[in-house]
Design a protein around this motif. Sequence first.
Motif, PDB file in Angstrom:
ATOM      1  N   UNK A 198      37.721  45.113  37.785  1.00 46.73           N
ATOM      2  CA  UNK A 198      38.485  44.734  38.978  1.00 46.73           C
ATOM      3  C   UNK A 198      39.391  45.912  39.348  1.00 46.73           C
ATOM      4  N   UNK A 199      39.456  46.218  40.628  1.00 49.61           N
ATOM      5  CA  UNK A 199      40.275  47.345  41.076  1.00 49.61           C
ATOM      6  C   UNK A 199      41.745  46.948  40.991  1.00 49.61           C
ATOM      7  N   UNK A 200      42.506  47.633  40.115  1.00 48.29           N
ATOM      8  CA  UNK A 200      43.928  47.317  39.994  1.00 48.29           C
ATOM      9  C   UNK A 200      44.654  47.531  41.322  1.00 48.29           C
ATOM     10  N   UNK A 201      45.541  46.613  41.644  1.00 44.97           N
ATOM     11  CA  UNK A 201      46.321  46.753  42.876  1.00 44.97           C
ATOM     12  C   UNK A 201      45.604  46.335  44.129  1.00 44.97           C
ATOM     13  N   UNK A 202      44.365  45.861  43.999  1.00 43.34           N
ATOM     14  CA  UNK A 202      43.614  45.394  45.169  1.00 43.34           C
ATOM     15  C   UNK A 202      44.114  44.016  45.559  1.00 43.34           C
ATOM     16  N   UNK A 203      44.454  43.854  46.832  1.00 42.45           N
ATOM     17  CA  UNK A 203      44.899  42.542  47.327  1.00 42.45           C
ATOM     18  C   UNK A 203      43.686  41.633  47.424  1.00 42.45           C
TER      19      UNK A 203
END
Length: 161
Positions: A155-160
């Motif tokens: 999962x892309x960290x900081x992705x809303x």
Amino acid sequence: MPEVTRLTPQDWSALRAVRLAALVDSPHAFASTLAREEAFTEADWRSWPSRHAVFAALVDGTPVGLVAGAVDPAGLELVSLWLAPGHRGGGLADELVAAVVGRARELGIDTVTAWVWEHNARARRFYDRLGFAPTGRGEPNPAHQDQLEVELALPVPGHAR
């Protein structure tokens, strides 16, 4: 001082040099072969950074590593990760992966995937340490049909979401 930089079509000769070095060093780690890519034309090499986000690790201006991010239905697929043997273990591979994750974030993509040979314990430990997890998908390597590749996802960290 090592740095990671995004390659452009004008960097095709550097891309060619580092990619061919990767295929010589680790011939079974990729979904291609040295013979196939040695036959690529300049136009083939220039097209790679036109189609994908391609990043090189440079030491004193010399490419010693490579990674690319290719948009696919599952997100952004991390492909062709390689670092020259003398530069492994010092954090450059982490920086290459971070460049692809940053590109995913820029594009609003929430997942980075990667495929790795099921028996490549070092690569599996590396991806595990970065937070990648198996998706349950597996398939034969296109260039080495006897080799099962497993898909990992981060999962892309900081992705809303």
